[in-house]
Design an enzyme around this catalytic site. Structure first.
Site, mmCIF file in Angstrom:
data_model
loop_
_atom_site.group_PDB
_atom_site.id
_atom_site.type_symbol
_atom_site.label_atom_id
_atom_site.label_comp_id
_atom_site.label_asym_id
_atom_site.label_seq_id
_atom_site.Cartn_x
_atom_site.Cartn_y
_atom_site.Cartn_z
ATOM 1 N N GLY A 1 14.265 -5.605 -11.302
ATOM 2 C CA GLY A 1 13.009 -4.889 -11.233
ATOM 3 C C GLY A 1 13.225 -3.435 -10.887
ATOM 4 N N ARG B 1 -8.587 -14.709 25.546
ATOM 5 C CA ARG B 1 -7.576 -15.644 26.035
ATOM 6 C C ARG B 1 -7.239 -15.330 27.494
ATOM 7 N NH1 ARG B 1 -4.942 -20.461 25.818
ATOM 8 N NH2 ARG B 1 -2.703 -20.233 26.167
ATOM 9 N N GLU C 1 5.912 -3.034 -6.233
ATOM 10 C CA GLU C 1 5.654 -1.638 -6.622
ATOM 11 C C GLU C 1 6.754 -0.706 -6.114
ATOM 12 O OE1 GLU C 1 1.186 -1.861 -7.904
ATOM 13 O OE2 GLU C 1 2.129 0.010 -7.406
ATOM 14 N N GLY C 2 8.005 -1.143 -6.283
ATOM 15 C CA GLY C 2 9.158 -0.391 -5.811
ATOM 16 C C GLY C 2 9.508 -0.855 -4.411
#
Lengths: 265, 382
Positions: free
Chosen positions: B131, B268, B363-364
């Protein structure tokens, strides 16, 4: 047909409300003013009527400080209203329903409408008086609360429906008239992105404070004044039940319900 | 003068996206994640409201937004569900090559259908063999009269099974490397276009990802985008445009993680008080907030830079890389704040970590982003 929709800027439901420094009103700092609740249904009803009867125009009208009123008017324009009128609240103006109705009636005398729509009550104070007061001031028949309104063009061509205990009441009438919209049966639409962009640039007619003050003057002397604005006392904490077995928890809960909450005799 | 305040228009776009994200996306995020369901009804609503095709100019019926406004919207959507957001913004990625390389005739012919009704498009660059090294792609294009014939396989294609148009990068001659790559717009109905089965993914499970095979697919010359030598440049310039919104998507994940963690920390109780009153938790929240804020500002600056006509390669690479790394850290810390509950699928934070991971890869990859950053940086020291 010309339709006017009355819309009130109300604080966004997620706003953290707090009184202002004088304890007289809501502190407007950081409040986002929105078109909400029954008013949204009224706008949706107006747009449905417009879509069903070509040539119909819808004007949204709002009263309040300019930035607030124009914010909700832009929302109404983005949803599909054709025009908007903002009534600038005069400084120190009375806040009662009849005074506000006088301001709104001013806009309606400038732009007469054959059908005036509003929410059955405001999303914040839930007053429910402004709509009927506007009808009274303008001599319009007030048809009360509706869940659905249709227009077939003929004389007496307005059909309205409202929910009543266990049923649906229907009626027909002629225009002009004022109708208040019940809750959001009509699933108000969301504004589309291109329309939001257009609405930011759309013109909004502004009726200046001086003119609005003159319209509100007749009842200014007798208008009720708000004495204070405060938050309800905070709710007291929940009670935790300590237990080892579910049986013990149930036993303790029943005892509390019986002896402390007095739910059971 | 630097001004970080939003215009009324920008605020109203952000609010509209927030309303859609809360009302339409968030209620279905957990269920779609669990089932790996592609919620087409939500994507259709997004299209109806103009939340798809954000980058398509208004003259072709799109929303015509600048990158900055796109980023505001993407962050809000991603805050509700990054996976759905990936599928909603995939059209921006897939249609960008048409905007960059297409003629006016091609733009009207190819883009109009997307703005007239709901359609999805897919960007097909990545291949099973690689890619990041896009210059060595293997999908072949062969000229045959007034057609090109495409053969090869693309993988990790967002919306692949549902797209009606694919923008495809193929090579005329692998020995030409970058210079042999051509861009095409390939309609789904073209004979020989074969989308594969949906992949089972770690995150972004509301988005559909598949292979797309081209088996002698005949594409008219009229669907070639740009010149025969321009494909690689179109691909790279496309990613220059779409990289920054990935920074916004990652920022949205980080914002969601901080929202959940801060809210939970106040409810919490341990050692007799809410854990938000323990310094150990306060320090975590403060670090998360800083990472989030820096991610957003880098993203805004990259978008602003590109909107002002500057190249923005350095800024967008920094935004995408930093924001996605930040999203991983913030999601990780959110799980830690939740403790054991954070590890459970009944709670919303473990999904954020799985979703953030993809933002470091697609995307890179962030390694490629760092190479871009270093290259841009070192050039300034020549």
């Amino acid at each position: 047909m010309e339709i006017a929709v009355l819309v009130k800027p109300v604080p966004d439901a997620e706003t953290r409300l707090r009184p202002d420094a004088k304890g007289l009103a809501l502190d407007p700092e950081g409040v986002k003013w929105v078109l909400a609740g029954y008013d949204e249904s009224a706008v949706e009803q107006a747009l449905l009527l417009k879509e069903a009867a070509p040539g119909t125009t819808v004007r949204a009208i709002s009263y309040g400080p300019v930035a607030r009123a124009e914010e909700v008017l832009r929302s109404a324009l983005a949803l599909g209203c054709d025009a908007a009128t903002s009534l600038e609240a005069p400084p120190e103006a009375p806040t009662d329903a009849v005074s506000v109705a006088r301001a709104l009636a001013l806009a309606l005398t400038k732009h007469p409408a054959s059908l005036v729509l509003c929410g059955k009550q405001a999303g914040d104070d839930e007053g429910g008086i402004v709509g009927p007061a506007v009808a009274e001031l303008l001599g319009l028949p007030d048809l009360g609360v509706a869940t659905n309104v249709r227009w077939d063009g003929g004389p007496g061509g307005l059909t309205m429906e409202r929910s009543v205990e266990g049923g649906l009441e229907q009626g027909r009438t002629a225009l002009p008239a004022l109708v208040a919209l019940q809750q959001a049966w009509n699933d108000p639409r969301t504004a589309k992105l291109p329309n939001i962009l257009k609405s930011r640039k759309a013109p909004i007619e502004r009726i200046p404070a001086a003119e609005v003050a003159a319209a509100m003057a007749p009842s200014a002397a007798t208008a009720p004044r708000r004495l204070g604005f405060r938050l309800p006392p905070p709710r007291t904490g929940a009670k935790m039940i300590e237990y080892k077995t579910p049986e013990e928890a149930a036993e303790k809960l029943v005892r509390i319900l019986r002896e402390e909450a007095k739910v059971f005799p | 003068m630097v001004d970080f305040s939003l215009t009324e228009e920008q605020t109203s776009l952000r609010d509209m996206a927030r309303k859609f994200a809360k009302g339409e996306m968030a209620p279905h995020a957990a269920e779609c994640d669990r089932a790996g369901r592609f919620p087409e009804e939500i994507y259709r609503k997004a299209w109806e409201l103009g939340l798809m095709n954000l980058n398509v100019p208004t003259e072709f019926g799109g929303s015509g937004l600048g990158l900055f406004e796109q980023c505001l919207i993407v962050e809000e959507l991603s805050r509700a569900c990054a996976g759905m957001t990936t599928s909603i913004i995939a059209n921006c990625l897939a249609l960008e090559p048409i905007l960059l390389g297409g003629t006016d005739e091609q733009k009207h012919r190819l883009l109009d259908p997307f703005c007239a009704s709901y359609h999805l498009a897919s960007f097909c660059l990545t291949e099973p063999s690689g890619g990041s090294d896009a210059g060595s792609l293997k999908t072949r294009a062969r000229r045959d009269g007034d057609h090109y014939v495409l053969d090869g396989e693309k993988c990790f294609i967002t919306n692949g099974p549902f797209a009606s148009l694919y923008t495809v990068f193929a090579t005329l001659d692998p020995s030409l490397r970058h210079k042999g790559i051509v861009a095409f717009a390939v309609p789904r109905e073209t004979h020989g276009v074969v989308p594969g089965k949906e992949e089972e993914k770690m995150g972004h499970r509301a988005s559909a990802t598949s292979t797309v095979r081209f088996e002698g697919a005949r594409v008219p010359v009229a669907n070639r985008l740009g010149a025969e030598t321009e494909g690689f440049s179109i691909a790279m310039r496309t990613l220059d445009q779409t990289r920054t919104p990935i920074g916004a998507l990652a920022t949205g994940i980080a914002q969601a993680a901080l929202d959940h963690a801060a809210d939970y920390s106040k409810r919490r109780q341990t050692f007799g008080k809410p854990i938000s009153e323990h310094q150990a938790i306060q320090i975590k929240l403060a670090d998360m907030a800083q990472a989030l804020h820096a991610a957003r500002l880098l993203t805004w600056q990259a978008a602003w830079t590109i909107d002002h006509g500057q190249p923005g390669s350095l800024e967008s690479a920094m935004a995408k890389c930093f924001a996605s790394d930040a999203a991983m850290r913030v999601a990780d810390e959110a799980i830690q704040v939740f403790g054991g509950y954070g590890y459970m699928k009944d709670y919303p934070v473990e999904k954020l970590l799985r979703d953030a991971k993809l933002a470091q890869i697609y995307e890179g990859s962030n390694e490629i982003q760092r190479i871009v950053i270093a290259r841009e940086l070192l050039a300034r020291y020549a």
